[in-house]
Design an enzyme around this catalytic site. Sequence first.
Site, short mmCIF file in Angstrom:
data_model
loop_
_atom_site.label_atom_id
_atom_site.label_comp_id
_atom_site.label_asym_id
_atom_site.label_seq_id
_atom_site.Cartn_x
_atom_site.Cartn_y
_atom_site.Cartn_z
N GLU A 128 0.62 -1.21 -0.21
CA GLU A 128 0.11 -0.02 0.24
C GLU A 128 0.93 1.42 0.19
O GLU A 128 0.65 2.28 0.64
CB GLU A 128 -1.17 0.09 1.09
CG GLU A 128 -1.82 -1.29 0.82
CD GLU A 128 -3.30 -1.13 1.52
OE1 GLU A 128 -3.70 -0.03 1.84
OE2 GLU A 128 -3.96 -2.22 1.87
N1 CAA Z 1 -5.71 11.96 -4.49
C1 CAA Z 1 -6.09 12.38 -5.45
N2 CAA Z 1 -5.31 12.78 -6.45
C2 CAA Z 1 -3.91 12.48 -6.41
C3 CAA Z 1 -3.39 11.94 -5.44
C4 CAA Z 1 -4.27 11.64 -4.15
N3 CAA Z 1 -3.76 10.88 -3.19
N4 CAA Z 1 -2.38 11.64 -5.56
C5 CAA Z 1 -1.84 11.97 -6.92
N5 CAA Z 1 -3.04 12.72 -7.38
C6 CAA Z 1 -3.21 13.10 -8.61
C7 CAA Z 1 -2.35 14.26 -8.86
O1 CAA Z 1 -2.94 15.43 -8.56
C8 CAA Z 1 -1.99 14.56 -10.39
O2 CAA Z 1 -3.33 15.16 -11.01
P1 CAA Z 1 -3.35 15.87 -12.36
O3 CAA Z 1 -2.90 14.80 -13.45
O4 CAA Z 1 -4.82 16.39 -12.41
O5 CAA Z 1 -2.45 17.09 -11.89
C9 CAA Z 1 -2.24 13.00 -11.01
O6 CAA Z 1 -2.84 12.22 -9.86
C10 CAA Z 1 -0.76 12.17 -11.14
O7 CAA Z 1 -0.21 12.43 -9.74
P2 CAA Z 1 1.37 12.24 -9.71
O8 CAA Z 1 2.07 13.03 -10.97
O9 CAA Z 1 1.84 12.71 -8.39
O10 CAA Z 1 1.52 10.77 -10.12
P3 CAA Z 1 2.76 9.90 -10.04
O11 CAA Z 1 2.55 8.85 -11.34
O12 CAA Z 1 4.26 10.61 -9.92
O13 CAA Z 1 2.58 9.06 -8.85
C11 CAA Z 1 2.73 8.07 -6.50
C12 CAA Z 1 2.59 9.19 -7.64
C13 CAA Z 1 2.61 8.82 -5.18
C14 CAA Z 1 4.09 7.76 -6.39
C15 CAA Z 1 1.66 7.07 -6.67
O14 CAA Z 1 2.08 6.40 -8.02
C16 CAA Z 1 1.70 6.09 -5.75
O15 CAA Z 1 1.01 6.15 -4.64
N6 CAA Z 1 2.44 4.79 -5.69
C17 CAA Z 1 2.58 3.76 -4.76
C18 CAA Z 1 1.54 2.51 -5.26
C19 CAA Z 1 1.01 1.95 -4.05
O16 CAA Z 1 0.84 2.39 -3.09
N7 CAA Z 1 0.80 0.61 -4.64
C20 CAA Z 1 0.19 -0.40 -3.40
C21 CAA Z 1 -0.45 -1.51 -4.24
S1 CAA Z 1 -1.94 -1.99 -3.71
C22 CAA Z 1 -1.40 -2.99 -2.48
O17 CAA Z 1 -0.30 -3.10 -1.78
C23 CAA Z 1 -2.86 -3.71 -1.87
C24 CAA Z 1 -2.16 -5.05 -1.14
O18 CAA Z 1 -2.30 -5.99 -1.82
C25 CAA Z 1 -2.00 -4.92 0.34
#
Ligand code: CAA
Length: 383
Positions: free
Chosen positions: A366
Site C-alpha cells: 500500500e
Molecule cells: N488523491 C487524489 N489525486 C491524486 C493523489 C491523491 N492522493 N495523488 C496524486 N493525485 C493526482 C495528482 O494531483 C495528479 O493530478 P493531475 O494530473 O490532475 O495534475 C495525478 O494524480 C498524477 O499525480 P502524480 O504526478 O503525483 O503521479 P505519479 O505517477 O508521479 O505517482 C505516486 C505518484 C505517489 C508515486 C503514486 O504512483 C503512488 O502512490 N504509488 C504507490 C502505489 C501503491 O501504493 N501501491 C500499492 C499497491 S496496492 C497493495 O499493496 C494492496 C495490497 O494487496 C495490500
Amino acid sequence: MIDFNLDSEHKELQEMYRKFAEERVKPLAHEMDEQEKMNLEMLKEMQECGFFGIPFPEAYGGAGGDVLSYVLCMEEISKADASTGVTLSVHTSLCASTIQEFGTEEQKQKWLRPLADGSKIGCFGLTEPNAGSDVAGARTTAVKDGDEYVINGEKIFTTNSGFADTFLVFALTDKSVPAHKGMSAFLVDRNTPGITVTPDIPRMGIRAASNAAVVYEDVRVPAENLLGGVEGKGFKIAMKALDGGRIGIAAQAVGIAQGALNEAIKYDKERMQFGKTIASFQNTQFKMADLQTKIDAARLMTWRAAVAKDRGEAYNVYAAMAKLMASDVANQVTRDCVQFLGGYGFAREYAVERMMRDAKITEIYEGTSEVMKMVIAGSLNLK
Ligand code: CAA
C-alpha cells in the site's frame, strides 16, 4: 478541542474487538502461518459479527461505524494475527470503501451491500508485474465493445485473491493519454470467464493471507461495471483508495508492534536469568519504555489520520506519515522483541518470530516507505 482519549462507545468497541481477537484469532495464528492458509471459518465468523462492514452505513448493510472504529479493530486483530489484519484491511479500505466513495447508487446497492453485510469478500487489483510503485506504468487494458468492456492483462500481489468474490480492477481505457487520465476502475465478479487466479505466492510474512497473481484474458464485463460510470478517473480513484488503505496498514503495524511487546513483557516477567527475571533488569525496562513510547506515537498518528477522514478533512499526508512511522516502529519493536526472548525468540513456536516476519511487509505494501516520503515531501512546497 483536542481529545486524545477514546469515548465510551469506542472503548466498548475496542474491548469487543480485543475479546474476539484474543479468543478466536490468536489461537489460530501459529497454525495458519505454518500452513500458509487462512482459516475461512474464522473469517466467516468475523463477517457474521459485522467486522467486514464497520465503516459503512447501515443503509448499505454495514455496521454504521466510523474509520476510527475500523482502525481500532485493525489494531486488535493484527495484534493477534497480521494475516487476518491485512485480509480485513484490503476488503474494507481498498475495495468496499472505494465503491462507497466512487460508486453510483446502483453500484453501491449491487456491489457494496454484500461486501458490507459480510456475505462477500473484496480485493483490489492494481499492482502489475512491471508497475508497483509506479502505478502509471500499468498495462492492463479495458476495451469497449458494444455495451461491454473486454479486460486483458495481469495483476500481481493481489491480496485476498484466493477467496475474494469481488475484484476491483484497474485498467487502461485510453492508451493514447498518460495513465493518470486514461485509467478506469471496474467491478468484476470472480466467476467471470477468463479470470485465472494463480496459487498463492510463497512469502516471508503474512503467510496465511492469500496473495496471488490474477490473469485477465478477454474478461467481458457489462459497461455498467465501470466504477462511477465515467472513464479516465481510475488513477485518482486508486490514489484515494490507497490514502485510506494506508490508515488501515498503519493500524496493522501498530497492532503487530503492540502484540509483540505484550508477548515480550509476559515472557520477560517469568524468565529467570542470573537469579532474577529479565524484566527486572534496567536495560529491559528502559528499552521497553522506549518501545512503548514509539508505539503510542504511531497509534496517535494513526488515530489522527482516521479522525481527519471521519471529519471529511484532508488526510492523505496524515495517512502517509502514520504508515511511515508505524511500519518503522513495527519493524524496530518486533526485532527487539525477538532479542528480549533470546533463543526462544528465534524459535518458530514463539509468536514474536512470526511477528518480526509479518512486520516487514508494512514498509512495502500500500505504498513503500519511500513512496510515503514522496507523498509527505509533496506537501512541503519544496518546488
Ligand atoms: N488523491 C487524489 N489525486 C491524486 C493523489 C491523491 N492522493 N495523488 C496524486 N493525485 C493526482 C495528482 O494531483 C495528479 O493530478 P493531475 O494530473 O490532475 O495534475 C495525478 O494524480 C498524477 O499525480 P502524480 O504526478 O503525483 O503521479 P505519479 O505517477 O508521479 O505517482 C505516486 C505518484 C505517489 C508515486 C503514486 O504512483 C503512488 O502512490 N504509488 C504507490 C502505489 C501503491 O501504493 N501501491 C500499492 C499497491 S496496492 C497493495 O499493496 C494492496 C495490497 O494487496 C495490500
